[in-house]
Design a protein around this motif. Structure first.
Motif, PDB file in Angstrom:
ATOM      1  N   UNK A   7      57.429  -8.659   3.424  1.00  0.00           N
ATOM      2  CA  UNK A   7      57.002  -9.942   2.868  1.00  0.00           C
ATOM      3  C   UNK A   7      56.433 -10.857   3.942  1.00  0.00           C
ATOM      4  N   UNK A   8      55.752 -11.878   3.472  1.00  0.00           N
ATOM      5  CA  UNK A   8      55.315 -12.980   4.314  1.00  0.00           C
ATOM      6  C   UNK A   8      55.619 -14.269   3.571  1.00  0.00           C
ATOM      7  N   UNK A   9      55.878 -15.316   4.340  1.00  0.00           N
ATOM      8  CA  UNK A   9      56.235 -16.590   3.721  1.00  0.00           C
ATOM      9  C   UNK A   9      55.711 -17.728   4.585  1.00  0.00           C
ATOM     10  N   UNK A  10      55.100 -18.688   3.963  1.00  0.00           N
ATOM     11  CA  UNK A  10      54.565 -19.846   4.690  1.00  0.00           C
ATOM     12  C   UNK A  10      55.543 -21.022   4.642  1.00  0.00           C
ATOM     13  N   UNK A  11      56.089 -21.287   3.463  1.00  0.00           N
ATOM     14  CA  UNK A  11      56.966 -22.452   3.279  1.00  0.00           C
ATOM     15  C   UNK A  11      58.443 -22.081   3.199  1.00  0.00           C
ATOM     16  N   UNK A  12      58.731 -20.786   3.146  1.00  0.00           N
ATOM     17  CA  UNK A  12      60.106 -20.321   3.006  1.00  0.00           C
ATOM     18  C   UNK A  12      60.441 -19.885   1.585  1.00  0.00           C
TER      19      UNK A  12
END
Length: 149
Positions: A7-12
């Motif tokens: 996964x990837x997450x910018x804001x959490x």
């Protein structure tokens, strides 16, 4: 049989969803979890199940850090893989979870796509049930593949 969540997450928000799904899936099958860029494409050969988590960027685009995974799957002979995709987004934007849709469409063509999950912003208590269903659907697909016809 082993599963990997990438996964990837910018804001959490997507990270929170990935961790919730990891908890659900780990009760059924050994499941490793990686952030994008922390696993090489060659390591994906160690898994029979790949679960992809992404946020959506711009006007429904796949984030740059997920493009190498997308392209690797698209260019390999991976029809033996069982896959699923999840992500978070904001319905304010016209292409809600557009990156999830793009991954879904590609995975449907190249793999055995089992499940898709979209969550509005940060996962809420009601989304836990969706995560359980996501895991159950994935496990049912795997058990159907394992049983002789």
């Amino acid at each position: 049989m082993k599963a990997a969540i990438i996964y990837t997450s910018k804001t959490g928000n997507t990270e929170e969803l990935a961790l919730e799904l990891h908890g659900c899936l780990s009760r059924h099958i050994p499941t490793d979890i990686y952030t994008a860029g922390r696993i090489s494409p060659s390591q994906l050969n160690d898994y029979e199940i790949i679960i992809i988590g992404t946020y959506t960027w711009g006007m429904g685009e796949i984030p740059l850090e997920m493009m190498s995974l997308y392209e690797w799957i698209e260019c390999q002979n991976v029809n033996h893989l069982t896959t699923a995709v999840f992500g978070t987004g904001d319905r304010f934007y016209p292409n809600f979870c557009g990156a999830v849709d793009k991954f879904r469409d590609m995975l449907y063509v190249h793999t055995n796509l089992a499940a898709t999950l979209k969550v509005e912003l940060s996962p809420q208590r009601s989304d836990r049930e969706k995560c359980e269903r996501f895991a159950d659907i994935l496990m049912k697909r795997i058990s159907k593949q394992a049983s002789p016809v």
